[in-house]
Structure formats: C-alpha cells, structure tokens
Scaffold this motif. Structure first.
Motif: not given
Length: 67
Positions: A6, A36-37, A56, A61
C-alpha cells in the motif's frame, strides 16, 4: 503487490470527497491522508499520517515509498 503493498498520499478535503463520496460534513480546505492499495484503490482516509500507517500495519500491508 495487490493485497500486500500500500501507499499513503496526502490529499485535499475536496479530493477526499470525490474519492470517498459517503463522507458527510468534511471541512473544506484541510489536508488528509489516504491509504491506497498497490492498484490505487482507496482503503482508508485519516487526519494523520501516523493513523494511516497504523491502519496499514493493522491490515498487514507493507507501505511502499512512492516518489
């Protein structure tokens, strides 16, 4: 990297309203942090970078550095 990587981006409140249309009552003229991914899909919106990093980490992530 989808689902694993991310990135965090600073956005304006106007941009946040376009990306997250369900948001109600967001003040104008403030900066926010969007998580955001890897494919650019918005995941979360926060008022601090630290909160975005925490989100995250909570989702396991890896935060990529985007230049």
């Amino acid at each position: 990297g989808d689902g694993v990587v991310a990135y965090i981006r600073t956005i304006s409140s106007a941009e946040a309203r376009r990306m997250f249309p369900a948001i109600q009552g967001l003040p104008k003229g403030i900066d926010l942090y969007a998580l955001h991914g890897a494919d650019g899909t918005p995941i979360a919106l926060t008022d601090s970078r630290q909160a975005a990093v925490g989100h995250a980490m909570g989702d396991d992530l890896v935060i990529a550095s985007v230049h």
